[in-house]
Design an enzyme around this catalytic site. Sequence first.
Site, PDB file in Angstrom:
ATOM      1  N   HIS A  93      33.767  44.771  50.115  1.00 43.10           N
ATOM      2  CA  HIS A  93      34.613  44.570  51.186  1.00 43.10           C
ATOM      3  C   HIS A  93      34.778  42.682  51.219  1.00 43.10           C
ATOM      4  O   HIS A  93      33.816  42.130  51.116  1.00 43.10           O
ATOM      5  CB  HIS A  93      33.974  44.797  52.611  1.00 43.10           C
ATOM      6  CG  HIS A  93      34.984  44.641  53.696  1.00 43.10           C
ATOM      7  ND1 HIS A  93      35.795  45.450  54.053  1.00 43.10           N
ATOM      8  CD2 HIS A  93      34.923  43.561  54.610  1.00 43.10           C
ATOM      9  CE1 HIS A  93      36.444  45.069  55.180  1.00 43.10           C
ATOM     10  NE2 HIS A  93      35.917  43.759  55.444  1.00 43.10           N
ATOM     11  N   ASP A 131      36.942  50.959  66.082  1.00 42.23           N
ATOM     12  CA  ASP A 131      37.435  49.774  65.765  1.00 42.23           C
ATOM     13  C   ASP A 131      38.688  49.568  65.504  1.00 42.23           C
ATOM     14  O   ASP A 131      39.242  48.391  65.963  1.00 42.23           O
ATOM     15  CB  ASP A 131      36.936  49.672  64.147  1.00 42.23           C
ATOM     16  CG  ASP A 131      37.074  48.395  63.617  1.00 42.23           C
ATOM     17  OD1 ASP A 131      36.808  47.232  64.100  1.00 42.23           O
ATOM     18  OD2 ASP A 131      37.995  48.286  62.698  1.00 42.23           O
ATOM     19  N   ARG A 147      41.166  43.191  70.412  1.00 44.97           N
ATOM     20  CA  ARG A 147      40.693  41.748  69.882  1.00 44.97           C
ATOM     21  C   ARG A 147      41.712  40.452  69.506  1.00 44.97           C
ATOM     22  O   ARG A 147      41.726  39.618  69.831  1.00 44.97           O
ATOM     23  CB  ARG A 147      39.609  41.626  68.886  1.00 44.97           C
ATOM     24  CG  ARG A 147      38.055  42.341  69.555  1.00 44.97           C
ATOM     25  CD  ARG A 147      37.237  42.651  68.375  1.00 44.97           C
ATOM     26  NE  ARG A 147      37.033  41.606  67.711  1.00 44.97           N
ATOM     27  CZ  ARG A 147      36.563  41.687  66.129  1.00 44.97           C
ATOM     28  NH1 ARG A 147      36.547  42.748  65.681  1.00 44.97           N
ATOM     29  NH2 ARG A 147      36.435  40.657  65.580  1.00 44.97           N
ATOM     30  N   SER A 152      32.224  45.220  63.390  1.00 41.86           N
ATOM     31  CA  SER A 152      33.857  46.064  62.958  1.00 41.86           C
ATOM     32  C   SER A 152      33.559  46.139  61.239  1.00 41.86           C
ATOM     33  O   SER A 152      33.912  47.372  60.786  1.00 41.86           O
ATOM     34  CB  SER A 152      34.890  45.101  63.142  1.00 41.86           C
ATOM     35  OG  SER A 152      36.011  45.304  62.222  1.00 41.86           O
ATOM     36  N   LYS A 201      32.561  50.191  59.558  1.00 45.73           N
ATOM     37  CA  LYS A 201      33.568  51.034  58.620  1.00 45.73           C
ATOM     38  C   LYS A 201      32.856  51.113  57.339  1.00 45.73           C
ATOM     39  O   LYS A 201      33.170  52.351  56.576  1.00 45.73           O
ATOM     40  CB  LYS A 201      34.786  49.987  58.307  1.00 45.73           C
ATOM     41  CG  LYS A 201      35.970  50.218  59.695  1.00 45.73           C
ATOM     42  CD  LYS A 201      36.867  49.304  59.467  1.00 45.73           C
ATOM     43  CE  LYS A 201      36.490  47.707  59.650  1.00 45.73           C
ATOM     44  NZ  LYS A 201      37.846  46.773  59.848  1.00 45.73           N
TER      45      LYS A 201
HETATM   46  N1  URA Z   1      37.644  42.246  59.185  1.00 44.49           N
HETATM   47  C1  URA Z   1      37.262  43.489  59.905  1.00 44.49           C
HETATM   48  O1  URA Z   1      37.438  44.463  59.271  1.00 44.49           O
HETATM   49  N2  URA Z   1      37.027  43.191  61.084  1.00 44.49           N
HETATM   50  C2  URA Z   1      36.857  42.161  61.861  1.00 44.49           C
HETATM   51  O2  URA Z   1      36.661  41.680  62.909  1.00 44.49           O
HETATM   52  C3  URA Z   1      37.532  40.814  60.946  1.00 44.49           C
HETATM   53  C4  URA Z   1      37.609  41.223  59.709  1.00 44.49           C
END
Ligand code: URA
Length: 425
Positions: free
Chosen positions: A82, A161, A168, A183, A187
């Site tokens: 990621h 999320d 946000r 966040s 995931k």
């Molecule tokens: N990427 C994400 O998945 N979440 C965030 O809060 C910031 C970047």
Amino acid sequence: MRTVDLIQKKRDGFSLTSEEIKWLIDGYVSGEVPDYQMAAWAMAVYFKGMTTQETKDLTMAMVATGEQIDLSAIPGVKTDKHSTGGVGDKVTLILAPLVASFGVPVAKMSGRGLGHTGGTLDKLESISGYQIERSQEEFIQQVQTIGLSVVGQSDKLVKADKLLYALRDVTATVDIIPLIASSVMSKKIASGADAILLDVTVGEGAFMKTLEEAEQLASTMVALGNEVGRKTVAVITDMSQPVGQAIGNRLEVLEALEIMQGKGRPDVTAFICELAQIMLSLAGKEETLETIKQYLVSGKALAKFEEMVVAQGGDLTDLYRPSSAAFVTDVTADENGFIEELPALEFGLFAMRLGAGRAVKTDSLDYESGIVFAKKVGDSINKGETIAKIYSNQKLSENLLTEFKKNVKIGLTESQPKEIIKIIS
Ligand code: URA
């Protein structure tokens, strides 16, 4: 419990208990906690922060708001990767098939681009026919058969999320470490991989502007992953200039193909090999950089990538088609020297204005447009030489060209930028 009391507790600098966090998150997902109270809580977190325990509780409360993917039917150590967001970041397109070409399964759920940053899904969708939506069964079956799948994140994963990130985004509470860490990691944890490589970008083009912040985010995420039994390593990578040469969906796919044909810039090629070495090691495979490079440039990674494209409905003849942008504008240097700065943020925003990115979530994309840099920071350049080519479907105005050039800093300093700044494990 009352939401107002939890907001006040955080506002006054106290820690919330695990039960309180779970109650808040569940209430938000069920609609009992309204947006305005969640926004106030997020702002309180922005100013007062969260303890390590609170961040972990928040992450796990978020994971529990959706499905969790069970990858246990796939043999071996399942890996995932990621990035916290970048400009020209086509790393997944190359790294995922490269790692899979060593027999290490890669099961990856990716996201779309927003603002100046790009998203892997958009790049893959620039390949005619490529399906990013797959059922969980299809996703797992593909990883079982060919060892690789890159799909869009299921709507059923981490419902909290989706809601919280959208909130946000419009309440100036994105760039806060515990909220980014929870966040991202909620995931990743819900996606089911055993081993996770996190690419934490730092610099003007990234969420984390300083190395110190990036280190803090990386350490928080690594601890979260390891605590729940996922082997997690983070690399902090430079996002002061775009990754590689291309920004823009089709253009980045083409650059990825070139890299997998051994025709990429040596710096990006080496960078991806280093990432692959870490990811392979997470899966228990120790390989030398030479071997990895061999897999990359000899066509093994490319063959795996093509296999994935075909498995997901993509058209292989379209894959190699050049950009069909109506205009290709050469930008040349007005002086001799070295490229000193190519600010990722500015060029990400520039590419977005060409249609390569979205200003808001609902914007549609022009897959063909973007920028291909002929020179990167540290390269020498002579007056009249091409700095970059701009691909667009509308003729560029003089103003836009002047703006582009203003962002390229040419000087006398020959620097040697490093892609990987630090590894946190
Ligand atoms: N990427 C994400 O998945 N979440 C965030 O809060 C910031 C970047």
